[in-house]
Design a protein around this motif. Structure first.
Motif, PDB file in Angstrom:
ATOM      1  N   HIS A   1       0.885  -1.149   0.133  1.00  0.00           N
ATOM      2  CA  HIS A   1       0.056   0.095  -0.163  1.00  0.00           C
ATOM      3  C   HIS A   1       0.961   1.317   0.003  1.00  0.00           C
ATOM      4  O   HIS A   1       1.788   1.295   0.717  1.00  0.00           O
TER       5      HIS A   1
ATOM      6  N   HIS B   1      -3.992   7.003  -2.756  1.00  0.00           N
ATOM      7  CA  HIS B   1      -3.667   5.930  -2.229  1.00  0.00           C
ATOM      8  C   HIS B   1      -3.683   4.644  -3.609  1.00  0.00           C
ATOM      9  O   HIS B   1      -4.256   4.812  -4.435  1.00  0.00           O
TER      10      HIS B   1
ATOM     11  N   ARG C   1      -2.458   0.590  -4.819  1.00  0.00           N
ATOM     12  CA  ARG C   1      -2.088  -0.819  -4.415  1.00  0.00           C
ATOM     13  C   ARG C   1      -1.099  -1.304  -5.574  1.00  0.00           C
ATOM     14  O   ARG C   1      -1.294  -1.052  -6.736  1.00  0.00           O
TER      15      ARG C   1
ATOM     16  N   THR D   1       2.413  -5.039   2.478  1.00  0.00           N
ATOM     17  CA  THR D   1       1.263  -5.619   2.812  1.00  0.00           C
ATOM     18  C   THR D   1       1.398  -7.240   2.881  1.00  0.00           C
ATOM     19  O   THR D   1       0.810  -7.977   3.617  1.00  0.00           O
TER      20      THR D   1
END
Length: 348
Positions: free
Chosen positions: A164, A183, A185, A273
């Motif tokens: 992240h 943000h 991924r 993550t």
């Protein structure tokens, strides 16, 4: 069987000289190449892969007769090359260098004993509080050159990583400062080949010392031939390639994780993550690497000072003499006290 290599010129024991890359007779100056000395034509199997069954036979502590003076050489079951304590002749115990205990590769010594001793003397001079015993010639001359057994591993590795990440932007709107946070991924797939990952296989040698002696330059790897051992100590491995593989694999996992992580850049923050690694071992090569070493006992503890026999890199911590430390601080205190007394006299 004990093998002592003899000079073809005068018949004296002849040893490998790292500065010349061949065997040199210290008596008559004759030079002989390793290939020339290895003229028996004996064929042997070396340890390259780790899918063989280990031989459980134990070799007890035993005595071998020196080929030069007839003295008994007492060794443990891991010693493959030694030096006679009586006449100084080198001896290679060929019976312990067969089949699975035969190395496949070797990095020969290139740092000579004289050079290693000079390195050690310079090292000692840097230690203001080094005990005087370390500067004595008898202590420096106790240095031994030893070929340490290693396994060199080849792996193909891959890593899947998810993270992240954020990108933060700031701008002003009138009297306000506005922060925008985006943000993301992030997904990465990394693949790499790792070659010649070392793991020392001697139970006598501390892993931390051997790790710090790295790196070795593996472009100097040679096919193993016994004459390289002449004039040096040598041991066979205590742990086979299967036993040492987990140590090498930990290093490979760390390497591939770090390399994959380094591909994630340009963000304000990154939080990993999840990740997974995959490994495939391709080869494990039994190899001997050169180390100059001094072992000593100081204040009730066994210590090792080591020098890479190829690069000259030094590893170890020189002890500090409490007497020298007290004397040094005592001298400073006396000097400061004298200055203060003089200043006090002037003021008065």
């Amino acid at each position: 069987m004990v093998e002592t290599y003899k000079c073809k010129g005068c018949g004296a024991p002849i040893e490998f000289d790292g500065s010349h890359g061949e065997l040199v007779c210290e008596y008559c100056g004759t030079h002989m190449s390793v290939s020339e000395m290895e003229q028996s034509g004996e064929k042997y199997d070396s340890q390259v892969e780790d899918d063989t069954v280990e031989n459980d036979e134990k070799i007890d502590v035993d005595g071998y007769k020196c080929q030069s003076c007839g003295a008994e050489l007492i060794t443990d079951d891991k010693t493959t090359a030694t030096v006679c304590s009586f006449c100084g002749s080198s001896a290679v115990i060929k019976g312990r260098l067969t089949g699975q205990t035969m190395p496949a590769k070797i990095v020969p010594f290139t740092v000579t004993k004289d050079k290693a001793q000079d390195i050690f003397k310079s090292w000692c001079k840097k230690g203001v509080f080094t005990p005087s015993m370390f500067k004595k010639s008898s202590f420096v001359e106790s240095m031994s050159g030893i070929y340490v057994p290693f396994w060199l591993y080849d792996y193909d590795a891959g890593c899947h990583m998810e993270a992240h990440a954020t990108k933060v932007r700031h701008h002003r709107e009138g009297d306000y400062e506005v922060t925008h946070t985006d943000h993301f991924r992030v997904v990465r797939e990394g693949d790499a080949e790792f070659r010649l990952i070392p793991a020392d296989a001697s139970e006598k040698m501390p892993d931390d010392v051997m790790d710090l002696l790295e790196p070795y330059n593996y472009t100097d790897l040679k096919d193993f031939q016994m004459p390289y051992l002449s004039g040096f100590l040598s041991e066979k491995y205590s742990y086979d390639s299967k036993q040492m593989a987990p140590r090498a694999e930990r290093r490979v996992r760390d390497y591939i994780f770090r390399e994959t992580r380094n591909t994630i850049g340009g963000y304000s923050s990154v939080n990993i993550t999840g990740s997974s690694t995959r490994l495939r071992k391709k080869a494990a090569v039994y190899t001997l690497l050169p180390v100059w070493m001094i072992t000593y006992r100081y204040k009730g503890e066994n210590k090792i000072l080591a020098i890479n026999g190829q690069t000259g890199k030094q590893v170890g911590t020189l002890p500090r003499s409490k007497e020298k430390i007290l004397a040094w601080f005592g001298g400073i205190f006396a000097g400061v006290f004298a200055i203060l007394m003089m200043l006090g006299g002037f003021v008065g």
